[in-house]
Scaffold this motif. Sequence first.
Motif, short mmCIF file in Angstrom:
data_model
loop_
_atom_site.label_atom_id
_atom_site.label_comp_id
_atom_site.label_asym_id
_atom_site.label_seq_id
_atom_site.Cartn_x
_atom_site.Cartn_y
_atom_site.Cartn_z
N ASP A 153 0.83 -1.25 0.09
CA ASP A 153 -0.09 0.07 0.18
C ASP A 153 0.95 1.33 0.16
O ASP A 153 1.80 1.35 0.79
CB ASP A 153 -0.82 0.10 1.14
CG ASP A 153 -1.82 1.21 1.08
OD1 ASP A 153 -2.69 1.26 2.36
OD2 ASP A 153 -2.03 1.97 0.16
N ASP A 196 -2.55 6.64 1.84
CA ASP A 196 -3.59 7.43 1.55
C ASP A 196 -3.50 8.79 2.01
O ASP A 196 -2.94 9.03 3.30
CB ASP A 196 -5.09 6.82 2.37
CG ASP A 196 -5.47 5.65 1.25
OD1 ASP A 196 -6.13 4.85 2.03
OD2 ASP A 196 -5.08 5.66 0.02
N GLY A 226 4.00 9.72 -1.35
CA GLY A 226 3.74 8.60 -2.11
C GLY A 226 5.31 8.07 -2.66
O GLY A 226 5.32 7.55 -3.70
N PRO A 280 2.70 13.65 -4.65
CA PRO A 280 2.18 12.24 -4.66
C PRO A 280 1.85 11.45 -5.79
O PRO A 280 2.26 12.10 -6.79
CB PRO A 280 0.78 12.94 -4.10
CG PRO A 280 0.36 13.92 -4.52
CD PRO A 280 1.70 14.71 -4.87
N SER A 317 -1.97 7.12 -7.91
CA SER A 317 -2.78 6.24 -7.32
C SER A 317 -3.37 7.05 -6.08
O SER A 317 -4.58 7.07 -5.71
CB SER A 317 -2.04 5.23 -6.80
OG SER A 317 -2.56 3.92 -7.48
N THR A 318 -2.54 7.60 -5.42
CA THR A 318 -2.64 8.08 -3.87
C THR A 318 -3.77 9.50 -4.36
O THR A 318 -4.73 9.49 -3.24
CB THR A 318 -1.35 8.72 -3.48
OG1 THR A 318 -0.50 7.96 -3.21
CG2 THR A 318 -1.63 9.37 -2.03
N GLU A 352 -7.33 7.75 -5.20
CA GLU A 352 -7.97 7.13 -4.24
C GLU A 352 -8.56 7.91 -3.08
O GLU A 352 -9.75 7.87 -2.79
CB GLU A 352 -6.85 6.24 -3.46
CG GLU A 352 -6.59 5.00 -4.31
CD GLU A 352 -5.37 4.07 -3.79
OE1 GLU A 352 -4.86 4.83 -2.86
OE2 GLU A 352 -4.93 3.11 -4.22
N ASN A 353 -7.78 9.03 -2.87
CA ASN A 353 -8.35 10.14 -2.11
C ASN A 353 -9.53 10.92 -2.53
O ASN A 353 -10.35 11.28 -1.97
CB ASN A 353 -7.05 11.09 -1.44
CG ASN A 353 -6.56 10.35 -0.46
OD1 ASN A 353 -6.92 10.29 0.63
ND2 ASN A 353 -5.38 9.62 -1.07
#
Length: 174
Positions: A13, A16, A51, A57, A60-61, A64-65
């Motif tokens: 992971d 986040d 990230g 970042p 993905s980060t 996702e947020n």
Amino acid sequence: DGPRAISERQIPDGGDLDTGDTSEGRTVLADLYFASDIGTLVTVRREGPSGGSATTPTPSTVLENLLAGTDPERDEPVGDPGDIVSQIPPDTRLATRPELEGGILTVDLNGAINGVQGEGARLAYGQMVCTADALDEVDGVRFTIDGEPVNAPTDEQNSSDPVTCDSYANLRTP
């Protein structure tokens, strides 16, 4: 000795923005795009882990947020656009991690994104495109749903070509 398939559970992971996970020890501001209550795209700045990079970042980060929705306690829009909302259906998730190749980011979503139509769909896709396009390494965004290519609704028409935040210029606040 060569590439092999691994399960989603084996992928580490990246953290986040909204969990406060700062395992990298570095935080940065990320520009996320939401919809105003009058139907325009507005920028919201959130602080979160970098990230793995000292300055930005990962795609993905930030995505996702963005998909996690608004956080009234923390989200302060740039300017005063009124209330902010997300037009992205709440169950929408990344089906796989976004892939960046040659500046084009491919975003693979689950089928929940199909729960929004018309102007709401333009705003939802605009939110994702402008959020990803705000990253220096992203020159355009292409979408798939569960691995199948889809056309992104834009200001002009639905596009199978990579789109940028400029494709949503009519929706952006001045």
